[in-house]
Design a protein around this motif. Structure first.
Motif, short mmCIF file in Angstrom:
data_model
loop_
_atom_site.label_atom_id
_atom_site.label_comp_id
_atom_site.label_asym_id
_atom_site.label_seq_id
_atom_site.Cartn_x
_atom_site.Cartn_y
_atom_site.Cartn_z
N VAL A 227 0.83 -1.20 0.00
CA VAL A 227 0.00 0.00 0.00
C VAL A 227 0.87 1.25 0.00
O VAL A 227 1.96 1.28 0.57
CB VAL A 227 -0.96 0.00 1.22
CG1 VAL A 227 -0.19 0.04 2.53
CG2 VAL A 227 -1.96 1.15 1.13
N LYS A 228 0.37 2.30 -0.68
CA LYS A 228 1.01 3.60 -0.63
C LYS A 228 -0.07 4.68 -0.62
O LYS A 228 -1.19 4.46 -1.08
CB LYS A 228 1.95 3.82 -1.83
CG LYS A 228 1.30 3.90 -3.19
CD LYS A 228 2.37 4.03 -4.28
CE LYS A 228 1.79 4.11 -5.68
NZ LYS A 228 1.22 5.43 -6.00
N THR A 229 0.26 5.82 -0.04
CA THR A 229 -0.66 6.95 -0.12
C THR A 229 -0.67 7.44 -1.56
O THR A 229 0.32 7.30 -2.29
CB THR A 229 -0.24 8.09 0.81
OG1 THR A 229 1.05 8.60 0.39
CG2 THR A 229 -0.14 7.62 2.25
N SER A 230 -1.77 8.05 -1.97
CA SER A 230 -1.86 8.55 -3.34
C SER A 230 -1.20 9.92 -3.49
O SER A 230 -0.95 10.37 -4.61
CB SER A 230 -3.32 8.65 -3.76
OG SER A 230 -3.98 9.66 -3.02
N GLY A 231 -0.90 10.57 -2.36
CA GLY A 231 -0.45 11.95 -2.42
C GLY A 231 -1.61 12.92 -2.54
O GLY A 231 -1.43 14.12 -2.55
N GLY A 232 -2.83 12.35 -2.62
CA GLY A 232 -4.05 13.14 -2.70
C GLY A 232 -4.96 12.80 -1.55
O GLY A 232 -4.64 13.04 -0.39
N LYS A 233 -6.10 12.14 -1.85
CA LYS A 233 -7.10 11.87 -0.83
C LYS A 233 -7.22 10.40 -0.44
O LYS A 233 -8.00 10.06 0.45
CB LYS A 233 -8.46 12.36 -1.31
CG LYS A 233 -8.50 13.86 -1.56
CD LYS A 233 -9.85 14.31 -2.10
CE LYS A 233 -9.85 15.82 -2.37
NZ LYS A 233 -11.14 16.28 -2.94
N GLY A 234 -6.46 9.51 -1.13
CA GLY A 234 -6.70 8.10 -0.88
C GLY A 234 -5.45 7.26 -0.80
O GLY A 234 -4.35 7.73 -0.49
#
Length: 651
Positions: free
Chosen positions: A512-519
């Protein structure tokens, strides 16, 4: 197993169902210079031999020896050729280093050169350290430890005076470097034991040297004013990424009478009236300069680089025949190989207000690209330079889709997949054969490429789910969790964990990784067996399964009206030529957040999808002791019939 049938070897590698076609040439994997060894990780260490890189191709008894640049030197080393003919294999590619050993058993580069000069190469020894191909099987995708286990078996019966297995050492790498320097070796090589073989330079292989040492272009020489012959010093240069040649200092050569005569003959043929250096040295009172076309290569060790980009306290070692002048650039230095950070040996001012980073001129460095954070173009370039070696493994040979912001992220954004009119420094074009009937696709395989992208005002880097040259089969599937903005963050955490649970239940390991946005983006590595259509259909089935099982939380239908109070599982990222923002990419949104890989057990500590800024991303990576995606490259899994049935597919 062809002509090799050792039982222990057979357990290491099963014979292929259908032999692959062996390549005529293989570009070698190259190591990145680092300042210190990794603090942790799965690494293997070997001696750095002071010789010529040599790859050996064996097919049905025919042996060919190639330099790192693909030159066939078989006829120059008949002894090695005869020794390699003893291999009882149908086909093989070996990677190694050709050296001459002195009376103490240490590699002696001058003796190696003299052997070629005298055409007396019977004492050249080949230390073999990797096996890239074996009896119809391409081993390059297999981890290093597997390749070397098989190589050790293969070498067991053929080792002798001219062919030797390059041992690896379990000692602490700091102690190994100290020992290597004490006995006057060049240094050691570190290699990730879980990594595949990747042609070109990367930080999967690292160099720890006792002194800085590299090749330089000889584009001139000096002699005492009025003298008719002789050489006082060689004028050294390195190529910048824009193709210009930078003067990098001078060194006094130590050449034998024969070598001096050879150099004089070559220099006479290469003489020209004007210097090719863009920053040529000023004339001096007691000496005169003679300029040359850039064709001769010298190997020089030195203490350090000066702020102006010249070598300090250089020592001449040899003139090289095996490396072309056009490939000579300044070697970057990885300051922290454990974390993967690779930085240029310096950042220095360029002409007309520019800045030079990794030899690339950064224009308009102080232009603000994000009004909210006041980040400049230079800070974006510095980030991609600092994060390069963490990001590059996930970009290697993947076609790119780029988001450019030439007027900042508040201006017009441009989406780009091809070079178009302007060539991007460091970025390569894939051969059209890997994706026929389309313009050449772009790939970023080096830190210079990431700096070049940022110089061209690229903010976001998106990549395919496939890797060249096999773009017919994806090597991962991605689920993009895209929430209704009104949902609380706790709903995102719950959703990510629910997707993981389902993937675990059907037998797929995920990251898993953060999207750098909202998800979040949930990434599932795959062995390259299924087609794009099969993978996309499966990803859609997983999304639809989640929407059926937890309809109050998930939607599998595109469009804002379909995700009110829900999270859309975007499976559309898995079609051919579709792309997803890459790990460690900046996002073209206020604050310039970064898409950050995390471990599943960190999930509940994440406060938002845009939690990591550029500075926080680099600081996090520098502080980590373990890779959050540990095991990603060792994961071998595919989509099975049982998995399809588990998510409601009929076949």
């Amino acid at each position: 197993m062809g002509r090799w049938s050792g039982s222990r070897t057979a357990r290491v590698l099963a014979p292929p169902a259908a032999p692959d076609e062996m390549p005529l040439l293989i570009e070698p994997q190259l190591a990145t210079l680092v300042e210190r060894h990794p603090a942790g990780g799965d690494w293997s260490y070997e001696i750095k031999f002071d010789g010529y890189r040599m790859l050996s191709r064996i097919e049905n008894g025919d042996v060919r020896l190639f330099t790192r640049n693909g030159h066939d030197w078989t006829s120059r080393m008949p002894g090695l050729r005869a020794a390699l003919e003893a291999f009882r294999v149908d086909s093989a590619w070996l990677d190694g280093e050709a050296v001459v050993l002195d009376e103490t058993g240490k590699p002696d580069f001058n003796s190696l050169q003299n052997a070629f000069d005298r055409r007396s190469t019977s004492e050249i020894v080949l230390f073999v350290f990797d096996l890239l191909w074996f009896n119809g099987a391409d081993l390059r995708e297999r981890p290093l430890r597997e390749r070397r286990a098989l190589l050790r078996e293969v070498m067991h019966e053929v080792e002798g005076p001219l062919l030797r297995f390059s041992d690896d050492f379990a000692e602490d790498p700091g102690s190994l470097v100290a020992s290597a320097c004490k006995i006057q070796l060049e240094g050691i090589i570190g290699k990730r034991a879980d990594a595949p073989y990747r042609s070109g330079r990367s930080t999967d292989w690292i160099k720890l040297k006792c002194n800085l040492r590299q090749e330089f272009v000889v584009a001139g020489f000096s002699r005492v004013k009025g003298a008719k012959s002789g050489v006082r010093s060689l004028l050294l240069g390195v190529y910048e990424k824009d193709g210009s040649l930078r003067y990098a200092g001078h060194v006094a050569p130590h050449l034998s009478t024969t070598q001096s005569a050879g150099f004089a003959g070559r220099a006479a043929a290469l003489a020209q009236a004007q210097p090719i250096f863009y920053n040529a040295p000023e004339p001096e009172r007691d000496r005169e300069f003679h300029w040359l076309k850039p064709d001769i290569v010298a190997e020089v060790s030195f203490l350090e680089w000066t702020p102006s980009g010249e070598v300090r306290h250089p020592v001449f070692h040899a003139l090289r025949e095996d490396k072309p002048a056009s490939a000579v650039t300044e070697e970057g230095v990885a300051e922290d190989p454990a974390s993967g950070v690779v930085r240029s040996t310096r950042e220095r001012p360029g002409p007309q207000g520019t800045v030079l980073i990794r030899g690339i001129r950064i224009s308009n460095p102080q232009r603000v690209i994000d009004n909210s954070s006041r980040h400049t173009k230079l800070s974006l370039v510095r980030y991609y330079d600092a994060i390069a070696e963490w990001a590059l493994p996930y970009l290697h040979c993947r076609p790119l889709a780029l988001v450019r912001a030439p007027d900042g992220i508040n201006g017009e954004l441009f989406f780009q997949k091809h070079s178009e009119r302007a060539r991007i420094p460091g970025v390569e074009e894939l051969p059209t054969a890997v994706y026929p009937n389309h313009a050449p696709l772009l790939v970023a395989n080096t830190a210079e490429a990431l700096v070049g992208l940022a110089q061209m005002s690229v903010v976001e880097i998106h990549s395919w789910n496939g890797v060249a040259p096999d773009l017919a089969h994806p090597d991962r599937v991605i689920f993009d969790l895209d929430p209704d903005p009104a949902l609380p963050w706790s709903a995102m955490l719950e959703a990510a964990m629910l997707v993981k649970v389902v993937l675990d239940e059907i037998g797929l390991r995920s990251f898993v990784k953060t999207s750098g946005g909202k998800g979040f983006h949930i990434v599932v590595p795959l062995t390259r067996r299924q087609s794009w259509e099969e993978v996309k259909a499966f990803s859609q089935a997983v999304a639809q399964h989640m929407a059926r099982v937890v309809p109050q939380r998930f939607s599998a239908v595109l469009g804002p009206k379909n995700r009110v109070g829900k999270i859309f599982i975007d499976y559309l990222r898995n079609g051919r030529s579709a792309s997803t923002v890459a790990a460690f990419s900046v996002r073209a949104r206020p604050g310039l957040a970064v898409s950050m890989p995390i471990a599943w057990d960190e999930l509940n500590e994440v406060k938002s999808g845009d939690q990591w800024t550029m500075a926080k991303a680099v600081a996090r990576q520098q502080s980590l002791h373990n890779d959050p995606w540990e095991g990603y490259w060792r994961t071998r899994q595919g989509i099975t019939v049982a998995m399809r049935r588990a998510v409601g597919m009929k076949r």
